[in-house]
Design a protein around this motif. Structure first.
Motif, PDB file in Angstrom:
ATOM      1  N   GLY A 142     -31.662 -45.698 126.352  1.00 36.41           N
ATOM      2  CA  GLY A 142     -30.482 -44.876 126.160  1.00 36.41           C
ATOM      3  C   GLY A 142     -30.171 -44.622 124.706  1.00 36.41           C
ATOM      4  N   SER A 143     -30.379 -45.624 123.851  1.00 38.54           N
ATOM      5  CA  SER A 143     -30.070 -45.471 122.427  1.00 38.54           C
ATOM      6  C   SER A 143     -31.000 -44.464 121.756  1.00 38.54           C
ATOM      7  CB  SER A 143     -30.169 -46.832 121.723  1.00 38.54           C
ATOM      8  OG  SER A 143     -31.515 -47.265 121.599  1.00 38.54           O
ATOM      9  N   VAL A 144     -32.249 -44.392 122.219  1.00 37.63           N
ATOM     10  CA  VAL A 144     -33.184 -43.405 121.672  1.00 37.63           C
ATOM     11  C   VAL A 144     -32.783 -42.001 122.128  1.00 37.63           C
ATOM     12  CG1 VAL A 144     -35.575 -42.581 121.732  1.00 37.63           C
ATOM     13  CG2 VAL A 144     -35.102 -45.022 121.434  1.00 37.63           C
ATOM     14  N   ILE A 145     -32.519 -41.852 123.420  1.00 36.18           N
ATOM     15  CA  ILE A 145     -32.126 -40.541 123.954  1.00 36.18           C
ATOM     16  C   ILE A 145     -30.822 -40.067 123.311  1.00 36.18           C
ATOM     17  CG2 ILE A 145     -31.448 -39.283 126.035  1.00 36.18           C
ATOM     18  CD1 ILE A 145     -33.257 -41.131 127.645  1.00 36.18           C
ATOM     19  N   ALA A 146     -29.934 -41.000 122.988  1.00 35.47           N
ATOM     20  CA  ALA A 146     -28.647 -40.645 122.384  1.00 35.47           C
ATOM     21  C   ALA A 146     -28.810 -39.958 121.035  1.00 35.47           C
ATOM     22  CB  ALA A 146     -27.782 -41.895 122.230  1.00 35.47           C
ATOM     23  N   ASN A 147     -29.932 -40.140 120.400  1.00 37.58           N
ATOM     24  CA  ASN A 147     -30.181 -39.526 119.094  1.00 37.58           C
ATOM     25  C   ASN A 147     -30.962 -38.220 119.189  1.00 37.58           C
ATOM     26  OD1 ASN A 147     -29.291 -41.382 116.697  1.00 37.58           O
ATOM     27  ND2 ASN A 147     -30.056 -42.767 118.275  1.00 37.58           N
ATOM     28  N   ALA A 148     -31.257 -37.791 120.410  1.00 36.13           N
ATOM     29  CA  ALA A 148     -31.945 -36.519 120.619  1.00 36.13           C
ATOM     30  C   ALA A 148     -30.924 -35.388 120.743  1.00 36.13           C
ATOM     31  CB  ALA A 148     -32.815 -36.587 121.869  1.00 36.13           C
ATOM     32  N   ASP A 149     -31.382 -34.173 120.580  1.00 36.03           N
ATOM     33  CA  ASP A 149     -30.512 -33.006 120.680  1.00 36.03           C
ATOM     34  C   ASP A 149     -30.545 -32.384 122.066  1.00 36.03           C
ATOM     35  OD1 ASP A 149     -29.571 -32.240 117.704  1.00 36.03           O
ATOM     36  OD2 ASP A 149     -31.553 -33.160 117.668  1.00 36.03           O
ATOM     37  N   LEU A 150     -31.543 -32.758 122.858  1.00 30.65           N
ATOM     38  CA  LEU A 150     -31.656 -32.244 124.218  1.00 30.65           C
ATOM     39  C   LEU A 150     -32.588 -33.148 125.012  1.00 30.65           C
ATOM     40  CD1 LEU A 150     -31.200 -29.965 126.346  1.00 30.65           C
ATOM     41  CD2 LEU A 150     -33.199 -28.809 125.370  1.00 30.65           C
ATOM     42  N   PHE A 151     -32.236 -33.346 126.279  1.00 28.73           N
ATOM     43  CA  PHE A 151     -33.093 -34.083 127.216  1.00 28.73           C
ATOM     44  C   PHE A 151     -33.408 -33.161 128.381  1.00 28.73           C
ATOM     45  CE2 PHE A 151     -33.644 -36.347 131.172  1.00 28.73           C
ATOM     46  CZ  PHE A 151     -34.494 -37.408 130.850  1.00 28.73           C
ATOM     47  N   GLY A 164     -50.364 -36.147 130.607  1.00 30.37           N
ATOM     48  CA  GLY A 164     -51.506 -36.874 130.059  1.00 30.37           C
ATOM     49  C   GLY A 164     -51.263 -37.450 128.676  1.00 30.37           C
ATOM     50  N   PHE A 165     -50.029 -37.866 128.389  1.00 36.07           N
ATOM     51  CA  PHE A 165     -49.669 -38.503 127.112  1.00 36.07           C
ATOM     52  C   PHE A 165     -49.965 -37.597 125.903  1.00 36.07           C
ATOM     53  CE2 PHE A 165     -50.604 -41.901 130.142  1.00 36.07           C
ATOM     54  CZ  PHE A 165     -49.481 -42.708 130.024  1.00 36.07           C
ATOM     55  N   LYS A 166     -49.821 -36.292 126.085  1.00 36.20           N
ATOM     56  CA  LYS A 166     -50.108 -35.368 124.985  1.00 36.20           C
ATOM     57  C   LYS A 166     -49.033 -35.400 123.902  1.00 36.20           C
ATOM     58  CE  LYS A 166     -52.897 -32.084 127.637  1.00 36.20           C
ATOM     59  NZ  LYS A 166     -53.017 -30.682 128.148  1.00 36.20           N
ATOM     60  N   ALA A 167     -47.817 -35.727 124.282  1.00 35.88           N
ATOM     61  CA  ALA A 167     -46.715 -35.776 123.317  1.00 35.88           C
ATOM     62  C   ALA A 167     -46.557 -37.194 122.789  1.00 35.88           C
ATOM     63  CB  ALA A 167     -45.426 -35.316 123.975  1.00 35.88           C
ATOM     64  N   PRO A 168     -45.941 -37.370 121.625  1.00 31.63           N
ATOM     65  CA  PRO A 168     -45.558 -38.717 121.174  1.00 31.63           C
ATOM     66  C   PRO A 168     -44.657 -39.342 122.236  1.00 31.63           C
ATOM     67  CG  PRO A 168     -45.293 -37.133 119.398  1.00 31.63           C
ATOM     68  CD  PRO A 168     -45.573 -36.336 120.640  1.00 31.63           C
ATOM     69  N   THR A 169     -44.805 -40.643 122.456  1.00 28.67           N
ATOM     70  CA  THR A 169     -44.095 -41.293 123.560  1.00 28.67           C
ATOM     71  C   THR A 169     -43.228 -42.450 123.090  1.00 28.67           C
ATOM     72  OG1 THR A 169     -45.941 -42.811 123.987  1.00 28.67           O
ATOM     73  CG2 THR A 169     -45.949 -40.695 125.174  1.00 28.67           C
ATOM     74  N   PHE A 170     -42.238 -42.761 123.946  1.00 24.33           N
ATOM     75  CA  PHE A 170     -41.443 -43.972 123.763  1.00 24.33           C
ATOM     76  C   PHE A 170     -41.424 -44.716 125.091  1.00 24.33           C
ATOM     77  CE2 PHE A 170     -37.463 -46.357 124.120  1.00 24.33           C
ATOM     78  CZ  PHE A 170     -37.607 -47.198 123.024  1.00 24.33           C
ATOM     79  N   TYR A 171     -41.765 -46.007 125.047  1.00 29.31           N
ATOM     80  CA  TYR A 171     -41.795 -46.823 126.253  1.00 29.31           C
ATOM     81  C   TYR A 171     -40.966 -48.080 126.049  1.00 29.31           C
ATOM     82  CZ  TYR A 171     -43.358 -49.717 130.146  1.00 29.31           C
ATOM     83  OH  TYR A 171     -43.382 -50.511 131.272  1.00 29.31           O
ATOM     84  N   SER A 172     -40.130 -48.376 127.014  1.00 37.39           N
ATOM     85  CA  SER A 172     -39.351 -49.609 126.998  1.00 37.39           C
ATOM     86  C   SER A 172     -38.885 -49.900 128.415  1.00 37.39           C
ATOM     87  CB  SER A 172     -38.142 -49.480 126.066  1.00 37.39           C
ATOM     88  OG  SER A 172     -37.319 -50.635 126.149  1.00 37.39           O
ATOM     89  N   LYS A 173     -38.678 -51.171 128.711  1.00 39.76           N
ATOM     90  CA  LYS A 173     -38.094 -51.576 129.985  1.00 39.76           C
ATOM     91  C   LYS A 173     -36.605 -51.884 129.845  1.00 39.76           C
ATOM     92  CE  LYS A 173     -42.366 -53.505 131.927  1.00 39.76           C
ATOM     93  NZ  LYS A 173     -43.015 -54.714 132.506  1.00 39.76           N
ATOM     94  N   ASP A 174     -36.103 -51.765 128.621  1.00 39.77           N
ATOM     95  CA  ASP A 174     -34.709 -52.056 128.310  1.00 39.77           C
ATOM     96  C   ASP A 174     -33.891 -50.769 128.462  1.00 39.77           C
ATOM     97  OD1 ASP A 174     -32.222 -52.452 127.014  1.00 39.77           O
ATOM     98  OD2 ASP A 174     -33.078 -54.029 125.751  1.00 39.77           O
ATOM     99  N   ILE A 175     -33.020 -50.717 129.452  1.00 42.55           N
ATOM    100  CA  ILE A 175     -32.244 -49.508 129.738  1.00 42.55           C
ATOM    101  C   ILE A 175     -31.388 -49.098 128.545  1.00 42.55           C
ATOM    102  CG2 ILE A 175     -30.368 -48.560 131.145  1.00 42.55           C
ATOM    103  CD1 ILE A 175     -33.103 -48.702 132.507  1.00 42.55           C
TER     104      ILE A 175
END
Length: 360
Positions: free
Chosen positions: A281-290, A266-277
């Protein structure tokens, strides 16, 4: 099961039955490839347009490029994602696209197949031995050496990770090359999935992530969506998200949204939305865990080398699990709360291997 899915399954079964013997037996058993430099033009066939399936052939592309350093590769695929995924692969010459709906584009569909016959290739490779279209494409191609994706020998299947969909095409290809009397290292570790993000893409992803979090804490990305029965229920995700918030107060928890722009929490967490793969990927690449269920975005996380936990409920884990860089898979039907936390802690405590350097 929907009527459309039943029809598609019926069609696939018929095509597999008709094409299972394409390439068998082969007249190439007496061929010997003496000089690797002889291979300059390669066709790799994976007529599928899904994000995950295209990312899963990147290890094979890397294997071919390493084995034949003077070659250029054409990709025979479906849809328009491949040029985006392989944007930074210098070895890729062009992508040949089958239209997503061939019966609505019969002329274009025919031209694509004809182009395979007109272009001279030194080597044609079918990625998935169970792909009817892939086998036909190799058979139809104008190539001296034709590999239809079969393992060829039973002993190759003894490798513990042979079942993985990104790995068995590489093992099978190595076996094929050995039959051509070409030296290969059968025990060499299979390359990871790789989107080949640039340093500027990584920097842009870090900036976007910072705009969401507005702090310097480490980040856990979650992806709560998946197609069909792979999608875990809202109830499951609500409970799991609550556990994450409680256990990891010193981490940002960001939800990566699917193209459908839906959220199982239900969108409780901060979100990131894009249609650009590549942007995702560049956002996930800066995370410590997926953390996410079996999906194209899960494979995207692997392809940007972020430690990934795949949540499996119905899919074959051995076939689709994320690998490399501390990644792992969890069977949600068997796992307890303590086991989730233990797995997450193990990855976070070991830290990520920064194949993509964030010190730019």
């Amino acid at each position: 099961m929907s009527v459309v899915r039943k029809i598609n399954n019926y069609r696939r079964n018929i095509m597999r039955s008709l094409t299972k013997n394409v390439g068998k037996p082969t007249m190439q058993d007496d061929f010997i490839l003496v000089d690797k430099s002889e291979i300059k033009k390669v066709l790799i066939c994976r007529p599928n347009g899904r994000l995950g399936n295209l990312l899963l052939i990147t290890p094979l592309v890397q294997e071919v490029a390493e084995m034949f350093p003077n070659c250029k590769i054409d990709l025979f695929v479906k849809g328009t994602l491949a040029p985006i995924i392989f944007e930074n692969y210098d070895v890729i010459d062009k992508t040949i696209h089958l239209p997503k709906k061939p019966f609505k584009s019969l002329v274009e569909y025919s031209k694509v197949w004809i182009s395979l016959k007109k272009t001279p290739y030194d080597l044609a490779i079918n990625v998935d031995q169970n792909s009817s279209s892939g086998r036909l494409a190799v058979q139809f191609s104008n190539a001296k050496y034709k590999f239809f994706g079969d393992s060829g020998e039973e002993d190759i299947e003894r490798k513990s990770d042979f079942e993985h969909i990104a790995k068995y095409p590489v093992y099978n290809f190595r076996n094929y090359l050995s039959k051509l009397r070409l030296p290969t290292n059968s025990n060499k570790i299979i390359a990871p999935l790789d989107l080949k993000l640039t340093s500027s893409e990584i920097a842009d992803g870090r900036k976007k992530l910072s705009e969401i979090t507005k702090n310097d804490k480490k980040t856990i990305c979650i992806f709560t969506y998946a197609t069909g029965p792979k999608c875990l229920s809202e109830e499951w995700w609500e409970k799991f998200y609550s556990q994450l918030v409680t256990e990891y107060k010193n981490y940002n928890i960001i939800e990566i949204l699917p193209v459908e722009n839906v959220s199982q929490i239900g969108f409780k967490a901060p979100t990131f939305y894009s249609k650009d793969i590549r942007e995702i990927g560049s956002v996930i690449a800066n995370a410590d865990l997926f953390i996410g269920a079996d999906s194209g975005i899960m494979h995207l996380s692997s392809a940007v080398h972020t430690p990934t936990i795949g949540l499996f409920s119905v899919s074959n884990m051995k076939k689709y699990e994320p690998y490399d860089n501390c990644s792992t898979a969890i069977d949600v039907n068997l796992c307890t709360k303590k086991e989730y936390i233990k797995t997450i802690n193990s990855i976070l405590n070991n830290g990520r291997l920064d194949i993509y350097s964030r010190a730019i």
